[in-house]
Write a protein that holds these residues in place. Structure first.
Motif, PDB file in Angstrom:
ATOM      1  N   ALA A  91     -59.041  46.024   6.627  1.00 19.18           N
ATOM      2  CA  ALA A  91     -58.668  46.968   5.312  1.00 19.18           C
ATOM      3  C   ALA A  91     -57.446  46.182   4.604  1.00 19.18           C
ATOM      4  O   ALA A  91     -56.385  46.186   5.288  1.00 19.18           O
ATOM      5  CB  ALA A  91     -58.590  48.352   5.658  1.00 19.18           C
ATOM      6  N   TRP A  92     -57.819  45.870   3.584  1.00 18.54           N
ATOM      7  CA  TRP A  92     -56.713  45.340   2.746  1.00 18.54           C
ATOM      8  C   TRP A  92     -55.984  46.439   1.713  1.00 18.54           C
ATOM      9  O   TRP A  92     -56.976  47.128   1.347  1.00 18.54           O
ATOM     10  CB  TRP A  92     -57.030  44.096   1.944  1.00 18.54           C
ATOM     11  CG  TRP A  92     -56.003  43.961   0.824  1.00 18.54           C
ATOM     12  CD1 TRP A  92     -55.006  42.936   1.020  1.00 18.54           C
ATOM     13  CD2 TRP A  92     -56.031  44.308  -0.537  1.00 18.54           C
ATOM     14  NE1 TRP A  92     -54.328  42.800  -0.350  1.00 18.54           N
ATOM     15  CE2 TRP A  92     -55.047  43.575  -1.036  1.00 18.54           C
ATOM     16  CE3 TRP A  92     -56.718  45.145  -1.286  1.00 18.54           C
ATOM     17  CZ2 TRP A  92     -54.449  43.908  -2.701  1.00 18.54           C
ATOM     18  CZ3 TRP A  92     -56.356  45.025  -2.572  1.00 18.54           C
ATOM     19  CH2 TRP A  92     -55.564  44.706  -3.028  1.00 18.54           C
ATOM     20  N   ASP A  93     -54.775  46.415   1.744  1.00 20.32           N
ATOM     21  CA  ASP A  93     -54.108  47.332   0.455  1.00 20.32           C
ATOM     22  C   ASP A  93     -52.975  46.545  -0.129  1.00 20.32           C
ATOM     23  O   ASP A  93     -52.416  45.721   0.461  1.00 20.32           O
ATOM     24  CB  ASP A  93     -53.815  48.715   1.217  1.00 20.32           C
ATOM     25  CG  ASP A  93     -52.719  48.729   2.055  1.00 20.32           C
ATOM     26  OD1 ASP A  93     -51.549  48.112   1.742  1.00 20.32           O
ATOM     27  OD2 ASP A  93     -52.943  49.004   3.244  1.00 20.32           O
ATOM     28  N   ALA A  94     -52.472  47.055  -1.123  1.00 24.61           N
ATOM     29  CA  ALA A  94     -51.489  46.306  -1.955  1.00 24.61           C
ATOM     30  C   ALA A  94     -49.996  46.576  -1.377  1.00 24.61           C
ATOM     31  O   ALA A  94     -49.167  45.814  -2.124  1.00 24.61           O
ATOM     32  CB  ALA A  94     -51.495  46.673  -3.356  1.00 24.61           C
ATOM     33  N   ASP A  95     -50.056  47.435  -0.541  1.00 27.28           N
ATOM     34  CA  ASP A  95     -48.628  47.901   0.250  1.00 27.28           C
ATOM     35  C   ASP A  95     -48.220  46.748   1.221  1.00 27.28           C
ATOM     36  O   ASP A  95     -48.724  46.774   2.307  1.00 27.28           O
ATOM     37  CB  ASP A  95     -48.476  49.010   0.568  1.00 27.28           C
ATOM     38  CG  ASP A  95     -47.012  49.396   0.995  1.00 27.28           C
ATOM     39  OD1 ASP A  95     -46.173  48.776   1.192  1.00 27.28           O
ATOM     40  OD2 ASP A  95     -46.988  50.708   1.402  1.00 27.28           O
ATOM     41  N   PRO A  96     -47.099  45.934   1.178  1.00 29.98           N
ATOM     42  CA  PRO A  96     -46.760  45.039   2.173  1.00 29.98           C
ATOM     43  C   PRO A  96     -46.273  45.355   3.380  1.00 29.98           C
ATOM     44  O   PRO A  96     -46.092  44.603   4.449  1.00 29.98           O
ATOM     45  CB  PRO A  96     -45.674  43.996   1.572  1.00 29.98           C
ATOM     46  CG  PRO A  96     -45.119  44.856   0.527  1.00 29.98           C
ATOM     47  CD  PRO A  96     -46.093  45.876  -0.154  1.00 29.98           C
ATOM     48  N   ALA A  97     -45.796  46.881   3.444  1.00 29.07           N
ATOM     49  CA  ALA A  97     -44.858  47.535   4.606  1.00 29.07           C
ATOM     50  C   ALA A  97     -45.933  47.429   5.587  1.00 29.07           C
ATOM     51  O   ALA A  97     -47.104  47.893   5.616  1.00 29.07           O
ATOM     52  CB  ALA A  97     -44.558  48.787   4.090  1.00 29.07           C
ATOM     53  N   PRO A  98     -45.571  47.370   6.901  1.00 27.08           N
ATOM     54  CA  PRO A  98     -46.340  47.505   8.076  1.00 27.08           C
ATOM     55  C   PRO A  98     -46.952  48.934   8.101  1.00 27.08           C
ATOM     56  O   PRO A  98     -46.597  50.088   7.784  1.00 27.08           O
ATOM     57  CB  PRO A  98     -45.595  46.963   9.326  1.00 27.08           C
ATOM     58  CG  PRO A  98     -43.924  47.254   8.724  1.00 27.08           C
ATOM     59  CD  PRO A  98     -44.324  47.229   7.130  1.00 27.08           C
ATOM     60  N   PRO A  99     -47.973  48.939   9.146  1.00 27.55           N
ATOM     61  CA  PRO A  99     -48.683  50.316   9.130  1.00 27.55           C
ATOM     62  C   PRO A  99     -47.718  51.184  10.179  1.00 27.55           C
ATOM     63  O   PRO A  99     -47.082  50.483  10.965  1.00 27.55           O
ATOM     64  CB  PRO A  99     -49.934  49.961   9.840  1.00 27.55           C
ATOM     65  CG  PRO A  99     -49.973  48.804  10.482  1.00 27.55           C
ATOM     66  CD  PRO A  99     -48.850  47.965   9.451  1.00 27.55           C
ATOM     67  N   GLU A 100     -47.900  52.399  10.121  1.00 32.09           N
ATOM     68  CA  GLU A 100     -47.211  53.207  11.428  1.00 32.09           C
ATOM     69  C   GLU A 100     -47.572  52.717  12.564  1.00 32.09           C
ATOM     70  O   GLU A 100     -48.907  52.619  12.889  1.00 32.09           O
ATOM     71  CB  GLU A 100     -47.236  54.474  10.941  1.00 32.09           C
ATOM     72  CG  GLU A 100     -46.388  55.233   9.788  1.00 32.09           C
ATOM     73  CD  GLU A 100     -44.934  55.023   9.883  1.00 32.09           C
ATOM     74  OE1 GLU A 100     -44.239  55.408  11.211  1.00 32.09           O
ATOM     75  OE2 GLU A 100     -44.266  54.680   8.834  1.00 32.09           O
ATOM     76  N   PRO A 101     -46.913  52.607  13.838  1.00 33.75           N
ATOM     77  CA  PRO A 101     -47.417  52.159  15.024  1.00 33.75           C
ATOM     78  C   PRO A 101     -48.245  53.465  15.394  1.00 33.75           C
ATOM     79  O   PRO A 101     -47.857  54.588  15.208  1.00 33.75           O
ATOM     80  CB  PRO A 101     -46.249  52.203  15.891  1.00 33.75           C
ATOM     81  CG  PRO A 101     -45.066  52.773  15.164  1.00 33.75           C
ATOM     82  CD  PRO A 101     -45.262  52.748  13.740  1.00 33.75           C
ATOM     83  N   PRO A 102     -49.267  53.106  16.348  1.00 36.07           N
ATOM     84  CA  PRO A 102     -49.979  54.198  16.763  1.00 36.07           C
ATOM     85  C   PRO A 102     -49.367  55.258  17.961  1.00 36.07           C
ATOM     86  O   PRO A 102     -48.645  54.634  18.516  1.00 36.07           O
ATOM     87  CB  PRO A 102     -51.379  53.421  17.384  1.00 36.07           C
ATOM     88  CG  PRO A 102     -50.710  51.901  17.535  1.00 36.07           C
ATOM     89  CD  PRO A 102     -49.783  51.501  16.570  1.00 36.07           C
ATOM     90  N   VAL A 103     -49.696  56.052  17.837  1.00 36.13           N
ATOM     91  CA  VAL A 103     -48.951  56.993  19.014  1.00 36.13           C
ATOM     92  C   VAL A 103     -50.006  56.999  20.147  1.00 36.13           C
ATOM     93  O   VAL A 103     -50.994  56.535  20.285  1.00 36.13           O
ATOM     94  CB  VAL A 103     -49.184  58.583  18.464  1.00 36.13           C
ATOM     95  CG1 VAL A 103     -48.490  58.657  17.209  1.00 36.13           C
ATOM     96  CG2 VAL A 103     -50.801  58.977  18.454  1.00 36.13           C
ATOM     97  N   PRO A 104     -49.258  57.037  21.163  1.00 36.19           N
ATOM     98  CA  PRO A 104     -50.071  56.896  22.607  1.00 36.19           C
ATOM     99  C   PRO A 104     -51.150  57.986  22.537  1.00 36.19           C
ATOM    100  O   PRO A 104     -51.047  58.995  22.035  1.00 36.19           O
ATOM    101  CB  PRO A 104     -48.969  57.459  23.740  1.00 36.19           C
ATOM    102  CG  PRO A 104     -47.622  57.237  22.906  1.00 36.19           C
ATOM    103  CD  PRO A 104     -47.986  57.470  21.578  1.00 36.19           C
TER     104      PRO A 104
END
Length: 139
Positions: free
Chosen positions: A81-94
């Motif tokens: 999934a591409w989006d225009a925001d270069p910020a990294p995604p939030e890390p997944p929770v355990p």
């Protein structure tokens, strides 16, 4: 079409979507059709779940357009999934904290169900932003 026919030739699709939660359903249904037409019926259920999570994150957490990218090559299905925001995604929770977490549940599912996942920033051909992707091996 038998599933073995799908492994012969690589292919790739890209579906550009607006910033609209209805795009998640459109993406899932489009992915189901693509995989069915290429004989990858055994991949459909998990691939739909993963695509829905990735596209949902792209639409919910950014303000611009997004895209679903699907590629088959060498026995590996890559969904991104591409989006225009270069910020990294939030890390997944355990996984043991998925029920109590407010954010990161989608990527926890992606991490649990995919063979491999990651993200990469983009800045080429005028496309800025990032792609969050996952891979599934042949079923």
């Amino acid at each position: 079409m038998p599933e073995t026919a799908a492994v012969s030739d690589p292919w790739e699709y890209c579906l550009y979507i607006p910033n609209d939660l209805r795009a998640v359903t459109v993406s899932r249904r489009t992915l189901r059709l693509i995989l069915t037409m290429h004989g990858l019926i055994g991949q459909v259920d998990v691939a739909e779940l993963l695509a829905a999570e990735l596209v949902s994150n792209a639409v919910r957490h950014t303000k611009g357009p997004a895209a679903l990218r699907v590629r088959w090559a060498g026995g590996v299905l890559r969904i991104g999934a591409w989006d225009a925001d270069p910020a990294p995604p939030e890390p997944p929770v355990p996984l043991e904290r998925v029920g109590e977490a407010e954010e990161g549940r989608g990527l926890a599912l992606v991490r649990a169900c995919a063979d491999l996942w990651g993200w990469q920033p983009l800045a080429r051909e005028g496309n800025r932003g990032k792609v969050v992707w996952c891979e599934l091996g042949a079923a």
